[in-house]
Design a protein around this motif. Structure first.
Motif, PDB file in Angstrom:
ATOM      1  N   TYR A  22      -1.281   1.049   8.738  1.00 29.38           N
ATOM      2  CA  TYR A  22      -0.545   0.021   8.948  1.00 29.38           C
ATOM      3  C   TYR A  22      -1.126  -1.363   8.574  1.00 29.38           C
ATOM      4  O   TYR A  22      -2.338  -1.175   8.654  1.00 29.38           O
ATOM      5  N   TYR A  23      -0.492  -2.076   8.350  1.00 28.43           N
ATOM      6  CA  TYR A  23      -0.698  -3.475   7.763  1.00 28.43           C
ATOM      7  C   TYR A  23      -1.376  -4.649   9.435  1.00 28.43           C
ATOM      8  O   TYR A  23      -0.832  -4.344  10.132  1.00 28.43           O
ATOM      9  N   ARG A  24      -2.415  -5.067   8.617  1.00 29.72           N
ATOM     10  CA  ARG A  24      -2.949  -5.939   9.743  1.00 29.72           C
ATOM     11  C   ARG A  24      -2.363  -7.706   9.494  1.00 29.72           C
ATOM     12  O   ARG A  24      -2.205  -7.644   8.211  1.00 29.72           O
ATOM     13  N   VAL A  67      -5.504  -2.844   5.681  1.00 29.95           N
ATOM     14  CA  VAL A  67      -4.272  -2.118   6.089  1.00 29.95           C
ATOM     15  C   VAL A  67      -5.451  -1.163   7.269  1.00 29.95           C
ATOM     16  O   VAL A  67      -6.536  -0.517   6.999  1.00 29.95           O
ATOM     17  N   MET A  68      -5.196  -1.409   8.247  1.00 32.90           N
ATOM     18  CA  MET A  68      -5.733  -0.059   9.268  1.00 32.90           C
ATOM     19  C   MET A  68      -5.471   1.468   9.570  1.00 32.90           C
ATOM     20  O   MET A  68      -3.737   1.564   9.274  1.00 32.90           O
ATOM     21  N   ILE A  69      -6.230   2.437   9.995  1.00 31.03           N
ATOM     22  CA  ILE A  69      -5.777   3.665  10.133  1.00 31.03           C
ATOM     23  C   ILE A  69      -6.092   3.423  11.576  1.00 31.03           C
ATOM     24  O   ILE A  69      -6.993   3.644  12.557  1.00 31.03           O
ATOM     25  N   ASP A  70      -4.763   3.959  12.501  1.00 27.88           N
ATOM     26  CA  ASP A  70      -5.138   4.208  13.341  1.00 27.88           C
ATOM     27  C   ASP A  70      -5.389   5.651  14.039  1.00 27.88           C
ATOM     28  O   ASP A  70      -4.464   6.594  13.508  1.00 27.88           O
ATOM     29  N   TYR A  71      -6.523   5.891  14.406  1.00 32.06           N
ATOM     30  CA  TYR A  71      -7.064   7.364  14.176  1.00 32.06           C
ATOM     31  C   TYR A  71      -6.448   8.305  15.610  1.00 32.06           C
ATOM     32  O   TYR A  71      -6.553   9.341  15.650  1.00 32.06           O
ATOM     33  N   ASP A  72      -6.073   7.972  16.747  1.00 35.48           N
ATOM     34  CA  ASP A  72      -5.323   8.603  17.309  1.00 35.48           C
ATOM     35  C   ASP A  72      -4.208   9.142  17.128  1.00 35.48           C
ATOM     36  O   ASP A  72      -3.573   9.820  17.892  1.00 35.48           O
ATOM     37  N   ARG A  73      -3.994   8.128  16.246  1.00 38.15           N
ATOM     38  CA  ARG A  73      -2.275   9.051  16.112  1.00 38.15           C
ATOM     39  C   ARG A  73      -1.880   9.364  14.453  1.00 38.15           C
ATOM     40  O   ARG A  73      -0.989  10.545  14.006  1.00 38.15           O
ATOM     41  N   CYS A  74      -3.482   9.727  13.793  1.00 37.34           N
ATOM     42  CA  CYS A  74      -3.119  10.099  12.774  1.00 37.34           C
ATOM     43  C   CYS A  74      -2.938  12.037  12.715  1.00 37.34           C
ATOM     44  O   CYS A  74      -4.033  12.522  13.823  1.00 37.34           O
ATOM     45  N   ILE A  75      -1.781  12.284  12.124  1.00 35.81           N
ATOM     46  CA  ILE A  75      -2.054  14.087  12.069  1.00 35.81           C
ATOM     47  C   ILE A  75      -2.444  14.892  11.440  1.00 35.81           C
ATOM     48  O   ILE A  75      -2.924  15.996  11.764  1.00 35.81           O
ATOM     49  N   GLY A  76      -3.420  14.135  10.327  1.00 37.63           N
ATOM     50  CA  GLY A  76      -3.746  15.108   9.297  1.00 37.63           C
ATOM     51  C   GLY A  76      -2.852  15.503   8.651  1.00 37.63           C
ATOM     52  O   GLY A  76      -3.737  16.493   7.578  1.00 37.63           O
ATOM     53  N   CYS A  77      -1.818  15.073   8.086  1.00 35.54           N
ATOM     54  CA  CYS A  77      -0.480  15.370   6.902  1.00 35.54           C
ATOM     55  C   CYS A  77      -1.769  15.281   5.609  1.00 35.54           C
ATOM     56  O   CYS A  77      -1.532  16.025   4.476  1.00 35.54           O
ATOM     57  N   ARG A  78      -2.749  14.688   5.579  1.00 37.96           N
ATOM     58  CA  ARG A  78      -2.779  13.883   4.119  1.00 37.96           C
ATOM     59  C   ARG A  78      -2.579  13.371   3.107  1.00 37.96           C
ATOM     60  O   ARG A  78      -2.771  13.532   1.506  1.00 37.96           O
ATOM     61  N   TYR A  79      -1.003  12.787   3.371  1.00 32.50           N
ATOM     62  CA  TYR A  79       0.063  12.147   2.457  1.00 32.50           C
ATOM     63  C   TYR A  79      -0.639  10.709   1.575  1.00 32.50           C
ATOM     64  O   TYR A  79      -0.702  11.405   0.659  1.00 32.50           O
ATOM     65  N   GLY A 102       1.763  -2.287  -8.831  1.00 33.47           N
ATOM     66  CA  GLY A 102       2.184  -3.313  -8.100  1.00 33.47           C
ATOM     67  C   GLY A 102       1.555  -2.833  -6.428  1.00 33.47           C
ATOM     68  O   GLY A 102       2.277  -3.181  -5.871  1.00 33.47           O
ATOM     69  N   THR A 103       0.488  -2.304  -6.478  1.00 33.14           N
ATOM     70  CA  THR A 103      -0.198  -1.724  -4.907  1.00 33.14           C
ATOM     71  C   THR A 103      -0.602  -3.410  -4.283  1.00 33.14           C
ATOM     72  O   THR A 103      -0.436  -3.550  -3.468  1.00 33.14           O
ATOM     73  N   GLY A 104      -1.275  -4.828  -5.662  1.00 35.31           N
ATOM     74  CA  GLY A 104      -0.972  -5.739  -4.734  1.00 35.31           C
ATOM     75  C   GLY A 104      -2.908  -5.346  -4.199  1.00 35.31           C
ATOM     76  O   GLY A 104      -3.077  -5.790  -3.487  1.00 35.31           O
ATOM     77  N   PRO A 105      -4.232  -4.987  -4.959  1.00 33.75           N
ATOM     78  CA  PRO A 105      -4.717  -5.140  -4.253  1.00 33.75           C
ATOM     79  C   PRO A 105      -6.268  -6.215  -3.693  1.00 33.75           C
ATOM     80  O   PRO A 105      -5.522  -7.268  -4.846  1.00 33.75           O
ATOM     81  N   ARG A 106      -6.698  -6.396  -3.110  1.00 29.60           N
ATOM     82  CA  ARG A 106      -7.689  -7.928  -2.374  1.00 29.60           C
ATOM     83  C   ARG A 106      -8.627  -7.205  -2.827  1.00 29.60           C
ATOM     84  O   ARG A 106      -9.349  -8.271  -2.130  1.00 29.60           O
ATOM     85  N   ALA A 124       0.858  -1.042   0.296  1.00 31.35           N
ATOM     86  CA  ALA A 124       0.037  -0.402  -0.082  1.00 31.35           C
ATOM     87  C   ALA A 124       1.198   1.849  -0.091  1.00 31.35           C
ATOM     88  O   ALA A 124       1.589   1.389   0.597  1.00 31.35           O
ATOM     89  N   PRO A 125       0.654   2.258  -1.128  1.00 29.74           N
ATOM     90  CA  PRO A 125       1.286   3.377  -1.003  1.00 29.74           C
ATOM     91  C   PRO A 125       1.021   4.255   0.585  1.00 29.74           C
ATOM     92  O   PRO A 125       1.873   4.911   1.299  1.00 29.74           O
ATOM     93  N   CYS A 126       0.047   4.175   0.465  1.00 30.85           N
ATOM     94  CA  CYS A 126      -0.630   4.719   1.485  1.00 30.85           C
ATOM     95  C   CYS A 126       0.070   4.084   3.771  1.00 30.85           C
ATOM     96  O   CYS A 126       0.835   5.313   3.750  1.00 30.85           O
ATOM     97  N   VAL A 127       0.386   3.231   3.468  1.00 32.02           N
ATOM     98  CA  VAL A 127       1.166   2.958   4.057  1.00 32.02           C
ATOM     99  C   VAL A 127       2.683   3.605   4.687  1.00 32.02           C
ATOM    100  O   VAL A 127       3.359   3.492   5.766  1.00 32.02           O
ATOM    101  N   ASP A 128       3.614   3.122   3.027  1.00 31.45           N
ATOM    102  CA  ASP A 128       4.842   3.760   3.010  1.00 31.45           C
ATOM    103  C   ASP A 128       4.968   5.107   3.134  1.00 31.45           C
ATOM    104  O   ASP A 128       5.878   5.775   4.182  1.00 31.45           O
TER     105      ASP A 128
END
Lengths: 255, 417, 334
Positions: free
Chosen positions: A113-115, A120-132, A240-244, A101-105
């Protein structure tokens, strides 16, 4: 007595060259952008049969209700994807849960992060909202909470009840394959993809049964059997993202 | 000390302060509104999530590059005579990085979590690397600027021992220069790579974007330093410059522009061969589309070619007016480059549906809130620099020579004037 | 150290402790309220307030208290047979009922002992709904004829089981007031051509032919009375057509076939399309924005500046020469 000025300059030059060389070696060593998803265990995948999907959008509503998504955001939009004959073809697009996933990179704080099971999960308590991650996703699967969602969710309770907390303002959110339903179902001994309570809401609510969910590592699961029986494709697999998320095409015969 | 300005006898300095104060107040107000209401009041969207603020952020970091390049020249290449210019550049660098941090604070969705990148690491992320390097480099800049702050008369009077200690940091300047060079090389080019590694955006996905970012940063940073020095010297007696030094730096900037043009030319030309969805449209946006004036006039003609000629051609380089014009154009070109890079890639919306990817275009015009807060940040930078010139002798090419002699720097010959 | 310094350090410690505690406390997730094992709807509402409110406002919640029902029930001497469906857990032998109205446990039972860890059971198939709605006066027999049922659709595809109303889909393509919205949402292919038909022009919608509603009817009570429900086989029969076209069947002089041929030959008449829902300004366009005139103006300005710089001494000479007669100059040429 040696010339201290020359010595110091030499020292600095050697240090600079050494540090650069070390950094270069590190970069080359870590050339692979991120750890690939660990294989083994379960690997969840979703299959969408485009010959059945009629674009009704029930999956959009169910997802919105079960994950308490703001009406301004759609985790799983249903897009128009051409026609076959005179029948319009639709394409629901959840998060692809890419294995590369490009987003995890690109997340600077590793909020994405990957489970081990591939979600692909998002830790909403950690996200700083940079939108990258939003910029990096080739599928536009991520949405940013420009404002806080404080109103009553119009999809609730008609289409379901929220099973996860609402995200605050200033973080990015996306489809997570209803991991909350999967985890709970597994704990209760159910099979995701077979038992509705353990399966993502979009798959369950589809009135025409166009969506399937299951474990790719289990050759007896419905998705494994479907993918073996019919030709499928994935979106932008060339990247090459390997979608599921796999799509079964609508053809002249089955549309 | 009470200041009672009479409008009829408003000194230029006071008028300048008041003007900047108004803009800063507007900027602070706009920033507070953004913090309170949320980012939805800007014109940023999920299709174009990075806009004016990110451009200001990138440009601030770019034009602060004079600090690392001049300090490297002075302390690592041994060009000691440029030390006064390096001093000005270091101060500008400090201001520039503070501006970048202020803009970023407004831009990220959770300003309360701005420190997370330092604590939670993702070594694969270029943005993480940029954040870490910027944080560390800001520390380096603060340390390198301590001798500058030690020149504050009030400080020397009130806490002379502290001022003495701060001045003494100058002794470590070479080591700081090494660290600063390493950190800057990393993050100046990584800022380009932030765009360059995204396979999802074919217009950005190329390795030379990092090279372009660092070369333009070096040119722009030095240009701003020289321009600011010259402008200060013209406006106030508290700033004094040695024109020979600035002339040499301007000459170097001219050749840097040649290198920049060379890379830019091949970068653009290489994208014209064969149609690639997303990439070809991006180039069209730049060369023929809504960004064409920004690109051809702002970036190429006025940003590179004209200043390159003006700075390499002796009669214009030695003329005060033409040199200042050229340097200002370089800085403008660097800002235009970052705006164009950011917007062009985001405007291209590549479809991911099966079949040949098709391109649609998103749109973005900065909102008033973004403009006001951005202007406030820029005004803050101007204010900080003005105060530095007035009270910290930031632009003072004679001071440093004395300082060197006072400090008894180990040199066999006195530094050439 | 002085008392003030001691106080300052104490305050710092206090803030630190408070801050750490606050952060730790916010990390705790609140415990959900524990439900009891009672059978009425009152204990479910603690967690499922939204559903409870919806249910209360709908036909299921009001099945016993609805005034039309209450009046008829009372008039007939409160027969127990009605309570089998209009209440929950009615025991004909004892005449006792467990709850008034169709409560949660009418469909969601038996309650697991460790709910919410275990889910409430639900049978989503038509069999559950059919327990009440299978009266021959009702739906289920017709429903089993429909293609919907044969493709494994359930009642809840169209009906909201809690409010006992129709489901609504945000962004459904029509804006009609009746259930035709929902039909059109899935059957998009049909809706491509139907709006230009003569039927649509006459105000006919899906429910008129496929569910047997009268044309122009939007009030459901106009049609559904007591236990009469629309025909859920969705198959229009000749009787459906005859509702409007009875006079045209075998009408002397002008047969239906002739009328149809006449329409076909004339190419049909264009029917006014329904007022389109206002389309929002699209976020993307297929073409990039045009080059702005401001850029042209800027370039022209720059050129003008350059031209002006170059030509100004020349122009001044020209001006002076033109005015040697009128001006008090010696007119000396440079």
């Amino acid at each position: 007595m040696s010339n201290p000025k020359v010595d110091r300059r030499d020292f600095l030059k050697i240090t600079a060259i050494g540090v650069t060389a070390l950094a270069g070696a590190q970069v080359i060593r870590r050339a692979e952008a991120s750890e690939p998803t660990p294989s083994g265990g379960r690997q969840w995948a979703m299959v969408v049969d485009q010959s059945l999907c009629n674009g009704c959008g029930y999956c959009v509503m169910a997802c919105r209700a079960h994950n308490d998504v703001s009406p301004e955001i759609t985790w799983n939009p249903v897009l128009e994807a051409g026609q076959v004959g005179d029948k319009k073809i639709y394409l629901p697009r959840p998060c692809m849960q890419c294995s590369q996933a490009p987003c995890v990179d690109v997340c600077p704080v590793k909020a994405s992060y990957y489970r081990p099971d591939g979600i692909v999960m998002i830790d909403y308590d950690r996200c700083i909202g940079c939108r990258y991650c939003e910029v990096a996703c080739p599928y536009g699967a991520r949405a940013f909470n420009w404002k806080a969602f404080t109103e009553q969710n119009p999809a609730v309770p008609e289409w379901g009840q929220p099973e996860v907390a609402r995200r605050p303002r200033g973080v990015v959110e996306k489809c997570a394959f209803c991991y909350q339903r999967i985890d709970r179902g597994l704990a209760l001994g159910m099979t995701p993809g077979v038992d509705p309570d353990a399966t993502p809401a979009c798959v369950v609510v589809c009135p025409v049964g166009a969506r399937f969910f299951g474990d790719l590592n289990d050759p007896g699961s419905n998705v494994s059997k479907l993918l073996k029986a019919r030709t499928s494709y994935r979106l932008r697999a060339d990247m090459g993202t390997g979608p599921r998320v796999y799509y079964l095409s609508a053809t002249e015969e089955n549309a | 000390m009470k200041i009672r300005p009479k409008l009829s006898k408003l000194s230029p300095w006071l008028a300048w302060l008041i003007g900047l104060g108004v803009v800063i107040a507007a900027g602070v107000g706009a920033g507070l509104i953004v913090f309170w209401k949320g980012l939805w009041i800007t014109h940023l969207t999920d299709l174009i999530p990075w806009g004016l603020w990110i451009t200001i952020d990138l440009s601030s970091i770019a034009v602060s590059a004079g600090a690392f390049s001049l300090c490297a020249a002075v302390y690592l290449l041994g060009l000691k005579r440029f030390q006064p210019v390096a001093r000005t550049a270091t101060f500008i660098g400090l201001i520039g990085y503070s501006m970048a941090l202020l803009t970023l604070l407004m831009d990220i969705g959770r300003p309360d979590r701005f420190w997370y990148a330092v604590v939670y690491w993702n070594k694969h992320s270029l943005l993480w690397e940029v954040t870490m390097c910027v944080t560390l480099y800001l520390t380096v800049l603060v340390l390198e600027s301590l001798p500058i702050f030690a020149q504050f008369e009030w400080l020397k009077m009130r806490w002379p021992k502290l001022a003495e200690k701060m001045s003494h940091v100058h002794h470590y300047a070479p080591y700081l220069a090494v660290i600063g060079l390493g950190l800057s090389m990393l993050h100046q080019s990584s800022l380009g790579a932030v765009y360059g590694v995204l396979k999802a955006r074919p217009f950005w996905y190329r390795p030379d974007i990092s090279v372009l970012f660092i070369i333009s940063a070096v040119a722009g940073g030095m240009a701003l330093t020289v321009f600011a020095s010259m402008l200060s010297a013209r406006l106030t007696r508290r700033a004094s410059v040695d024109d020979n030094l600035l002339d040499r730096v301007a000459y170097f900037i001219g050749w840097t522009l040649v290198l920049y043009l060379y890379f830019r030319f091949w970068d653009a030309l290489s994208m014209t061969y064969t149609y690639q969805p997303g990439r070809t449209e991006g180039l069209q946006l730049l060369t023929q589309g809504p960004l064409s004036f920004n690109f051809w006039v702002g970036e190429i003609l006025l940003g590179i070619v004209t200043p390159m000629i003006l700075l390499l051609y002796r009669p214009t380089r030695t003329s005060q007016l033409w040199r200042m014009v050229a340097l200002a154009l370089v800085v403008g070109g660097v800002v235009a480059y970052r705006w164009d890079t950011n917007i062009s890639g985001l405007m291209i919306v590549l479809s991911y549906l099966p079949g040949e990817p098709t391109v649609e275009y998103a749109h973005y015009v900065p909102s008033l809130i973004e403009i006001l807060s951005g202007a406030g940040v820029v005004a803050f930078g101007l204010l900080a620099f003005s105060l530095g010139v007035r009270y910290l002798k930031v632009v003072n090419h004679s001071l440093t020579v004395e300082e060197h002699e006072n400090r008894k720097v180990e040199a066999k010959k006195p530094a050439p004037a | 150290m002085s008392k003030l310094e001691r106080l300052i350090i104490a305050v710092m410690f206090a803030l630190l402790a408070a801050g750490v505690t606050l952060a730790a406390a916010q990390a705790q997730t609140p415990q959900p309220p524990q439900p009891t094992n009672s059978i009425t709807g009152d204990s479910c509402v603690a967690c499922h307030k939204d559903i409870y409110d919806t249910w209360q406002g709908g036909a299921h919640g009001q099945s016993l208290t609805d005034p039309v029902f209450a009046e008829a029930w009372n008039a007939q001497g409160k027969p127990g047979a009605c309570l089998v469906c209009h209440a929950t857990g009615y025991d004909p032998a004892t005449g006792e009922l467990k709850a008034e109205g169709v409560v949660c446990t009418a469909c969601h039972s038996p309650i697991p002992t460790n709910h919410p860890t275990d889910n409430m059971p639900i049978d989503a198939s038509p069999n559950l709904c059919g327990r009440c709605h299978s009266d021959p006066r009702f739906v289920t027999e017709n429903w089993k004829l429909s293609a919907h049922y044969q493709r494994s659709m359930t009642c809840s595809v169209c009906h909201d089981p809690h409010s006992a109303g129709m489901k609504s889909v945000a962004g459904a393509i029509n804006t009609r007031a009746d259930a035709s919205d929902l039909c059109a949402n899935c059957h998009k292919g049909v809706m491509q051509n139907f709006p230009t038909s003569k039927h649509a022009e006459a105000g006919v919608t899906c429910v008129n032919c496929h569910l047997g509603f009268n044309v122009g009817t939007t009030d459901i009570t106009d049609f559904v009375s007591a236990h009469k429900a629309p025909d859920h086989s969705f198959v229009p029969t000749l009787a459906t057509c005859n509702k409007c076209h009875a006079n045209q069947m075998h009408a002397p002089g002008e047969s239906v076939a002739a009328a149809a041929i006449a329409i076909e030959e004339s190419g049909g008449t264009p029917t006014p399309l329904p007022t389109p829902v206002a389309t929002p300004i699209p976020l993307v366009t297929s073409q990039p924005a045009p080059v702005s005139p401001a850029g042209f103006a800027g370039l022209a300005g720059l050129l003008g500046l350059a031209v002006g710089m170059v030509l100004s001494p020349w122009l001044e000479r020209l001006y002076r020469r033109m005015n040697t007669g009128r001006m008090n100059t010696t007119g000396r040429k440079k």
